[in-house]
Design an enzyme around this catalytic site. Structure first.
Site, PDB file in Angstrom:
ATOM      1  N   LEU A 424       0.805  -1.216   0.000  1.00 36.69           N
ATOM      2  CA  LEU A 424       0.000   0.000   0.000  1.00 36.69           C
ATOM      3  C   LEU A 424       0.836   1.264   0.000  1.00 36.69           C
ATOM      4  CD1 LEU A 424      -2.605  -1.136   2.647  1.00 36.69           C
ATOM      5  CD2 LEU A 424      -2.777  -1.264   0.175  1.00 36.69           C
ATOM      6  N   GLY A 425       2.028   1.199   0.542  1.00 27.95           N
ATOM      7  CA  GLY A 425       2.845   2.392   0.579  1.00 27.95           C
ATOM      8  C   GLY A 425       4.113   2.162   1.364  1.00 27.95           C
ATOM      9  N   GLY A 428       9.120   6.463   5.879  1.00 30.47           N
ATOM     10  CA  GLY A 428      10.050   6.312   6.974  1.00 30.47           C
ATOM     11  C   GLY A 428       9.458   5.588   8.158  1.00 30.47           C
ATOM     12  N   ASP A 545       1.594  14.146  15.449  1.00 32.81           N
ATOM     13  CA  ASP A 545       1.551  14.267  13.985  1.00 32.81           C
ATOM     14  C   ASP A 545       0.105  14.205  13.488  1.00 32.81           C
ATOM     15  OD1 ASP A 545       2.612  14.645  11.487  1.00 32.81           O
ATOM     16  OD2 ASP A 545       3.149  12.557  11.164  1.00 32.81           O
TER      17      ASP A 545
END
Length: 715
Positions: A424-425, A428, A545
């Protein structure tokens, strides 16, 4: 002369009496009903400082919300919000005259006395929040004559009597919270089949007796936790509860329940804490087995007598036993040889599986590695985990361990390694896969990396702290895998992408599905989840985040916060975190072509090197997300200056618009302009967002306050 002066006094008195009476009469009927509430409060309170009987309507009074009602000449009262004001006294029956009242929110005060039955005359009422007061007496049976009642929270009062049978008339009821009262008697069974929309049921901490009704198993809309704990319930747990949705958690602890825990349906998802402090309960997931005790009880008195062996064994029986012994020894030898060679094959195959399965070769397609298993055995480490999770494989020192944190997801290590996986991706924060298990259930698997060989205990402690976070608006961690050359996190798969794509689309085009009501629901749910992380989670997490790509959405556009706690795990495994992140993610979660800059959501003080994250950072980031929801604009990073304390352009632009009193239509997302009726709600959310994005961290509210303020909007 004296007589004339007396007549003058009479005229003056009549004038002021008549004028004052007219002023009171000028107040609307809703205002007069509210003045009755003010009079019923024992001591003067600042909450009523602007409640003036000379006003024509109460719509400008603190805590009062009004709306224009079709067929009514003047705005009518639709909401009373005076929670946490330290009010004492009683609830006047005049509140029942507020025919258009929709929401009565008086929780966290000190009201006493009974709940007036006349409240049932306020037929528009759909939410009644009176929790954490001192109300007593029985729950009025007339309460469910309210045709629109959806939310009823009377918890933490002193209500007594029975759970009323009349609750079956609350056909639209969604949340019933009666915890922490003095309710007694049995739980009525006929109520629950009549409540098809009920999503929350909490009857805990009362004095209820009898058995759990089978009919509770008919609550097909239930979610969250079915809480019947801390009562005096007895008898067996009905197997019908297994028919409840798989997402429902049980809390039946501290009762007098007995017998074996059923093993069907939703029961397979429950951990042992759901059944603690029921001395006579047995069976999985408790460590108390039912078979041994049952066997002992079933033995009759003759079976307990010693066997008379004086007659000895016959020669034929001796030969048969010898042959059987030889066969058993031979079988054990074969098993040992098989296990030895099987283990050798598995050791050679494991590295192949890991490299092919979760390695770097995948290019976004399907990676299948079948026919091999890295499982050398199964062990249960109950002493370490108190039965809350299971460990498969490994040697107990962090070598090849699959740890299933709860029983909500059942799978084996080899099943995980052989299942079809979709990349999917990559970022980091690790590579993320969608893995479909053998039972068809999809999960999200994040590969963290290969470092941190000597820090297993630290890693496990961090993961377990994350796993203890259980909230409807936070992505749920289900399991993890640790080996020297592999670290995996297995979490729930959320199926509808993230907020970034829903707002901006993959090609920069906004989603047509995000109506104002949907956006407000996303904002409220995200605030609740973040408030839980700050206030109620074991570690009182700082996310650090918060941004739209970390707010995942399901098919009903309910939000889920992802990626909390990952930076710490990455540091343990030795990787360098960057701005990505897809915990619980899927292909729709990947970032859009319009690159999302992390600094656009960070608080000014968060951009100063060396500063430690705080919860006020999250509050600021959430405020920027709110502004993006409102305006449809993606925040851009401020121009590079000598100071790193600049705020994002979006925050400055909105503040400037309010300072210059620009029309709301110039700031709000154009796709929302058709929803004229929500202008007041939009404005209220703007004010919440601007409070969150104050430059001074001390001036920002706690997330708990933010969540409470958002919950008041649009209800």
């Amino acid at each position: 002369m004296t007589r004339s002066f007396s007549l003058f006094q009479v005229l003056i008195f009549n004038f002021f009496f008549t004028f004052g009476f007219i002023r009171v009469l000028s107040l609307s009927s809703d205002g007069l009903a509210l003045l009755a509430l003010k009079s019923a409060v024992g001591e003067p309170s600042a909450a009523f400082a602007d409640w003036n009987n000379g006003d024509p309507t109460p719509c400008a009074w603190s805590g009062i919300a009004c709306a224009n009602i079709s067929g009514e000449a003047d705005p009518r009262v639709v909401g009373i919000a005076l929670a946490g004001k330290g009010l004492s006294g009683y609830l006047p029956s005049e509140l029942g005259t507020l025919r258009f009242l929709r929401r009565l929110n008086l929780h966290d005060n000190a009201f006493s006395g009974v709940l007036p039955p006349q409240l049932s005359n306020a037929t528009a009422l759909h939410s009644l929040f009176l929790h954490r007061n001192n109300l007593s007496g029985p729950i009025p049976s007339s309460l469910c004559s309210l045709p629109r009642l959806q939310n009823l929270d009377l918890s933490e009062n002193a209500f007594s009597g029975h759970v009323p049978e009349s609750l079956k008339n609350c056909k639209n009821l969604q949340r019933l919270i009666l915890a922490g009262n003095k309710l007694s008697g049995e739980i009525p069974g006929g109520v629950w089949p009549e409540l098809p929309n009920l999503v929350q049921l909490d009857l805990s901490a009362n004095e209820l007796t009898g058995s759990i009704p089978n009919e509770i198993g008919t609550l097909i809309s239930l979610s969250g936790t079915l809480n019947l704990s801390f009562n005096h319930l007895s008898g067996k747990i009905p197997a019908s509860l297994g028919k409840l949705p798989a997402t429902v958690s049980f809390d039946l602890k501290n009762n007098n329940l007995s017998g074996e825990i059923p093993q069907t349906g939703s029961f397979s998802n429950q951990g042992p804490t759901a059944f603690l402090e029921n001395p006579n309960l047995c069976g999985f997931p408790l460590r108390k087995s039912c078979s041994g005790s049952d066997r002992d009880i079933s033995r009759g008195p003759d079976q307990n007598k010693p066997v008379d062996r004086s007659k000895g064994l016959t020669p034929g029986l001796i030969i048969l036993i010898s042959v059987a012994d030889a066969a058993v020894v031979a079988l054990i030898g074969l098993v040992i040889v098989y296990i030895y060679w099987k283990k050798k094959d598995d050791e050679n195959a494991c590295s192949c599986i890991r490299k092919r399965r979760f390695g770097e070769e995948e290019k976004g397609g399907v990676c299948v590695c079948g026919g091999f298993s890295c499982v050398s055995g199964v062990k249960s480490d109950d002493d370490d985990n108190n039965g809350d999770y299971e460990v498969e494989g490994g040697d107990g020192e962090g070598e090849g361990e699959l740890v299933r944190i709860d029983k909500g997801l059942s799978f084996e290590l080899d099943e995980l390694l052989r299942a079809s996986a979709y990349v999917l991706g990559k970022s980091g924060l690790g590579i993320v896969y969608k893995v479909v298990l053998g039972n068809g259930v999809p999960v999200a698997v994040r590969r963290l990396g290969e470092g941190g060989e000597q820090r297993y205990k630290e890693f496990a402690a961090e993961v377990m702290a994350i796993a203890k976070v259980k909230h409807p608006n936070v992505v749920r961690l289900r399991a993890y895998y640790w080996a020297h050359d592999e670290k995996l996190l297995i979490s729930d798969f959320i199926s509808n992408g993230n907020l970034a794509h829903s707002l901006r689309g993959r090609n920069g085009q906004p989603s047509t599905n995000l109506s104002w009501s949907t956006r407000l629901r996303i904002a409220k749910g995200t605030a609740r989840g973040l408030s839980y992380l700050h206030e109620c989670s074991p570690r009182k997490f700082v996310h650090g985040d918060i941004k739209p790509s970390n707010i995942l959405l399901d098919n009903d556009f309910q939000p889920y916060i992802s990626d909390f706690g990952l930076n710490r795990l990455i540091s343990i495994t030795g990787n360098n975190p960057s701005t990505g992140g897809f915990m619980g993610g899927a292909l729709p979660y990947m970032k859009s072509s319009q690159k999302e800059r992390t600094n656009s959501y960070k608080a000014p003080e968060a951009r100063v090197p060396g500063n430690r994250p705080t919860q006020k950072w999250d509050v600021y980031s959430f405020g920027v997300v709110l502004l993006e929801i409102l305006t449809g604009r993606s925040p851009e990073s401020s121009p590079t200056t000598s100071s790193s304390m600049e705020v994002p352009d979006l925050v400055r632009w909105v503040r400037k618009g309010f300072d210059q009193e620009s029309p709301l239509s110039e700031m709000v997302d154009p796709s929302l302009l058709q929803e004229v009726r929500v202008k007041k709600e939009v404005l209220a959310v703007f004010h919440v967002a601007l409070t969150c994005t104050e430059g001074d961290p001390d001036a920002r509210p706690r997330m708990k306050t933010v969540s409470e303020n958002l919950d008041k909007i649009g209800t």
